[in-house]
Design a protein around this motif. Structure first.
Motif, PDB file in Angstrom:
ATOM      1  N   LEU A 114       0.734  -1.202   0.084  1.00  0.00           N
ATOM      2  CA  LEU A 114      -0.059  -0.154  -0.147  1.00  0.00           C
ATOM      3  C   LEU A 114       0.926   1.332  -0.037  1.00  0.00           C
ATOM      4  O   LEU A 114       0.558   2.360   0.558  1.00  0.00           O
ATOM      5  N   VAL A 115       1.906   1.333  -0.898  1.00  0.00           N
ATOM      6  CA  VAL A 115       2.881   2.231  -0.897  1.00  0.00           C
ATOM      7  C   VAL A 115       3.131   3.038  -2.354  1.00  0.00           C
ATOM      8  O   VAL A 115       3.090   3.758  -2.457  1.00  0.00           O
ATOM      9  N   TYR A 116       2.810   2.065  -3.272  1.00  0.00           N
ATOM     10  CA  TYR A 116       3.119   2.130  -4.540  1.00  0.00           C
ATOM     11  C   TYR A 116       2.371   3.522  -5.083  1.00  0.00           C
ATOM     12  O   TYR A 116       2.819   4.255  -5.993  1.00  0.00           O
ATOM     13  N   HIS A 117       1.090   3.608  -4.968  1.00  0.00           N
ATOM     14  CA  HIS A 117       0.367   4.605  -5.269  1.00  0.00           C
ATOM     15  C   HIS A 117       0.640   6.116  -4.684  1.00  0.00           C
ATOM     16  O   HIS A 117      -0.017   7.091  -4.997  1.00  0.00           O
ATOM     17  N   HIS A 118       1.622   6.221  -3.906  1.00  0.00           N
ATOM     18  CA  HIS A 118       2.029   7.255  -3.192  1.00  0.00           C
ATOM     19  C   HIS A 118       3.202   7.694  -3.998  1.00  0.00           C
ATOM     20  O   HIS A 118       3.629   8.808  -3.687  1.00  0.00           O
ATOM     21  N   ILE A 119       3.825   6.884  -4.655  1.00  0.00           N
ATOM     22  CA  ILE A 119       4.987   7.233  -5.062  1.00  0.00           C
ATOM     23  C   ILE A 119       5.072   7.905  -6.795  1.00  0.00           C
ATOM     24  O   ILE A 119       4.462   7.396  -7.471  1.00  0.00           O
ATOM     25  N   THR A 120       5.941   8.794  -6.915  1.00  0.00           N
ATOM     26  CA  THR A 120       6.174   9.637  -8.183  1.00  0.00           C
ATOM     27  C   THR A 120       7.193   9.154  -8.874  1.00  0.00           C
ATOM     28  O   THR A 120       7.077   8.434 -10.289  1.00  0.00           O
ATOM     29  N   ALA A 121       8.176   8.813  -8.109  1.00  0.00           N
ATOM     30  CA  ALA A 121       9.521   8.409  -8.896  1.00  0.00           C
ATOM     31  C   ALA A 121       9.412   6.865  -9.177  1.00  0.00           C
ATOM     32  O   ALA A 121      10.395   5.890  -8.543  1.00  0.00           O
ATOM     33  N   ARG A 122       8.308   6.172  -9.592  1.00  0.00           N
ATOM     34  CA  ARG A 122       8.056   4.705  -9.529  1.00  0.00           C
ATOM     35  C   ARG A 122       9.003   3.918 -10.609  1.00  0.00           C
ATOM     36  O   ARG A 122       9.429   2.989  -9.995  1.00  0.00           O
ATOM     37  N   GLU A 123       9.567   4.412 -11.625  1.00  0.00           N
ATOM     38  CA  GLU A 123      10.461   3.664 -12.367  1.00  0.00           C
ATOM     39  C   GLU A 123      11.642   3.646 -11.785  1.00  0.00           C
ATOM     40  O   GLU A 123      12.340   2.451 -11.921  1.00  0.00           O
ATOM     41  N   THR A 143      -1.782  -2.766  -3.864  1.00  0.00           N
ATOM     42  CA  THR A 143      -2.302  -1.267  -4.021  1.00  0.00           C
ATOM     43  C   THR A 143      -3.734  -1.223  -4.022  1.00  0.00           C
ATOM     44  O   THR A 143      -4.386  -2.090  -3.867  1.00  0.00           O
ATOM     45  N   THR A 144      -4.361  -0.023  -4.189  1.00  0.00           N
ATOM     46  CA  THR A 144      -5.687  -0.036  -4.146  1.00  0.00           C
ATOM     47  C   THR A 144      -6.240  -0.304  -5.459  1.00  0.00           C
ATOM     48  O   THR A 144      -5.460  -0.024  -6.404  1.00  0.00           O
ATOM     49  N   HIS A 145      -7.247  -0.972  -5.644  1.00  0.00           N
ATOM     50  CA  HIS A 145      -7.844  -1.572  -6.914  1.00  0.00           C
ATOM     51  C   HIS A 145      -8.204  -0.441  -7.623  1.00  0.00           C
ATOM     52  O   HIS A 145      -9.076   0.579  -7.397  1.00  0.00           O
ATOM     53  N   LEU A 173      -3.760  12.775   1.529  1.00  0.00           N
ATOM     54  CA  LEU A 173      -2.739  12.087   1.100  1.00  0.00           C
ATOM     55  C   LEU A 173      -2.622  12.097  -0.649  1.00  0.00           C
ATOM     56  O   LEU A 173      -3.597  12.268  -1.111  1.00  0.00           O
ATOM     57  N   ASN A 174      -1.404  12.358  -0.957  1.00  0.00           N
ATOM     58  CA  ASN A 174      -1.380  12.600  -2.493  1.00  0.00           C
ATOM     59  C   ASN A 174      -1.462  11.127  -2.808  1.00  0.00           C
ATOM     60  O   ASN A 174      -0.505  10.197  -2.325  1.00  0.00           O
ATOM     61  N   TYR A 175      -1.965  10.777  -3.970  1.00  0.00           N
ATOM     62  CA  TYR A 175      -2.238   9.471  -4.227  1.00  0.00           C
ATOM     63  C   TYR A 175      -2.489   9.373  -6.000  1.00  0.00           C
ATOM     64  O   TYR A 175      -3.171  10.384  -6.474  1.00  0.00           O
ATOM     65  N   PHE A 183      -0.574  -0.043 -13.797  1.00  0.00           N
ATOM     66  CA  PHE A 183       0.014  -0.633 -12.741  1.00  0.00           C
ATOM     67  C   PHE A 183       0.835  -1.932 -13.327  1.00  0.00           C
ATOM     68  O   PHE A 183       2.133  -1.939 -12.876  1.00  0.00           O
ATOM     69  N   LEU A 184       0.263  -2.903 -13.853  1.00  0.00           N
ATOM     70  CA  LEU A 184       1.038  -4.137 -14.278  1.00  0.00           C
ATOM     71  C   LEU A 184       2.086  -3.982 -15.021  1.00  0.00           C
ATOM     72  O   LEU A 184       3.157  -4.133 -15.173  1.00  0.00           O
ATOM     73  N   GLY A 185       1.912  -2.839 -16.178  1.00  0.00           N
ATOM     74  CA  GLY A 185       2.551  -2.322 -17.142  1.00  0.00           C
ATOM     75  C   GLY A 185       3.942  -1.728 -16.736  1.00  0.00           C
ATOM     76  O   GLY A 185       5.081  -2.061 -17.012  1.00  0.00           O
ATOM     77  N   GLU A 186       3.922  -1.114 -15.537  1.00  0.00           N
ATOM     78  CA  GLU A 186       5.071  -0.456 -14.978  1.00  0.00           C
ATOM     79  C   GLU A 186       5.913  -1.648 -14.353  1.00  0.00           C
ATOM     80  O   GLU A 186       7.157  -1.562 -14.500  1.00  0.00           O
ATOM     81  N   LEU A 187       5.220  -2.575 -13.555  1.00  0.00           N
ATOM     82  CA  LEU A 187       6.088  -3.497 -12.679  1.00  0.00           C
ATOM     83  C   LEU A 187       6.611  -4.508 -13.962  1.00  0.00           C
ATOM     84  O   LEU A 187       7.961  -4.965 -13.999  1.00  0.00           O
ATOM     85  N   LEU A 188       5.879  -4.928 -15.054  1.00  0.00           N
ATOM     86  CA  LEU A 188       6.732  -5.769 -16.095  1.00  0.00           C
ATOM     87  C   LEU A 188       7.692  -4.965 -16.969  1.00  0.00           C
ATOM     88  O   LEU A 188       8.575  -5.692 -17.177  1.00  0.00           O
TER      89      LEU A 188
END
Ligand SMILES: C[S@@+](CC[C@H](N)C(=O)[O-])C[C@H]1O[C@@H](n2cnc3c(N)ncnc32)[C@H](O)[C@@H]1O
Length: 231
Positions: A114-123, A143-145, A173-175, A183-188
């Protein structure tokens, strides 16, 4: 009121108080993610956005050899320290920055609940996770659905924007709203391989704790949890 990402001060205290036995954290997200973790005996674990240490405490109890927790909130790290004692190594750090204090290929498992949706620099964060995970190691992300967010925030399902989520007593919260594809595209795209995906419903105990939220998670997806492998 300024929206934040890390749960500072009183906001952290409010999160810590509710996360121990809440329908969402304790009885929906955590059981799903710990199920995805499987056998953690002897593993070296990194808990990113460790909050009040609920995951770290559970993972240590299940036999993890070491747990390193990272969070941007001092009040939550204090709560984590109180919960775990000397059992975990905790770092105060902004996850928008590089994880230079962590060695290459030093973890078997990374948990990011439950952290990923708070982060901007995810890459950048995903590249850092890949760097510190051993080949064959696992990454768990919840993450949230996306459809839960769509129902909550309204507008277009495909909105790709930072929203403000009210939290607790007078906080926001920023979200990042994101689609399932994003979501899946970034992880893959970061080079991980998807092993399992869950849309968790609250476990039975939540019926007693919070019947309204129990029913909600059983009729409308609230969270998404994935297990990925670092090749
Ligand atoms: C919803 S809480 C989840 C905490 C914990 N993973 C759990 O499930 O109990 C989100 C956590 O992410 C942390 N966080 C959010 N943005 C952060 C950032 N940029 N750097 C470090 N921590 C951050 C917050 O302080 C908070 O502990």
């Amino acid at each position: 009121m300024k929206a934040e990402t890390a749960y500072h001060g009183e906001m952290g205290k409010q999160f810590a108080a509710q996360a121990t036995n809440s329908a969402y954290n304790a009885h929906t997200d955590r059981p799903a993610m710990l199920g995805l973790a499987g056998d953690v005996d002897g593993l070296s674990v990194l808990d990113l956005g460790c909050g009040a240490g609920h995951y770290a405490a559970d993972l240590l109890q299940r036999g993890a050899a070491t747990v390193v927790g990272v969070d941007g909130s001092e009040s939550l790290l204090r709560a984590a320290q109180d919960r775990i004692g000397a059992g975990a190594v905790l770092h105060h750090h902004d996850l928008e920055e590089l994880l230079t204090f962590l060695a290459d290929q030093s973890f078997d498992l990374v948990v990011m609940a439950l952290v990923y949706h708070h982060i901007t620099a995810r890459e950048q964060l995903l590249a850092e996770i890949r760097r510190v995970l051993r080949p064959g190691g696992a990454l768990l992300v919840s993450t949230t659905h996306p459809t839960g967010d769509w129902t909550y925030f309204g507008g277009s399902y495909f909105a790709d924007e930072q929203a403000e989520l009210p939290f607790g007593d007078g906080f926001a919260l920023n979200y990042w709203r994101m689609t399932l594809e994003k979501f899946l595209g970034e992880l893959l795209g970061a080079g991980f391989v998807l092993e399992r995906l869950l849309e968790p419903r609250a476990e039975e105990e939540a019926r007693r704790v919070d019947p309204r939220r129990y029913d909600k998670t059983h009729s409308q997806p609230s969270f998404l949890s994935v297990r990925l492998r670092r090749p």
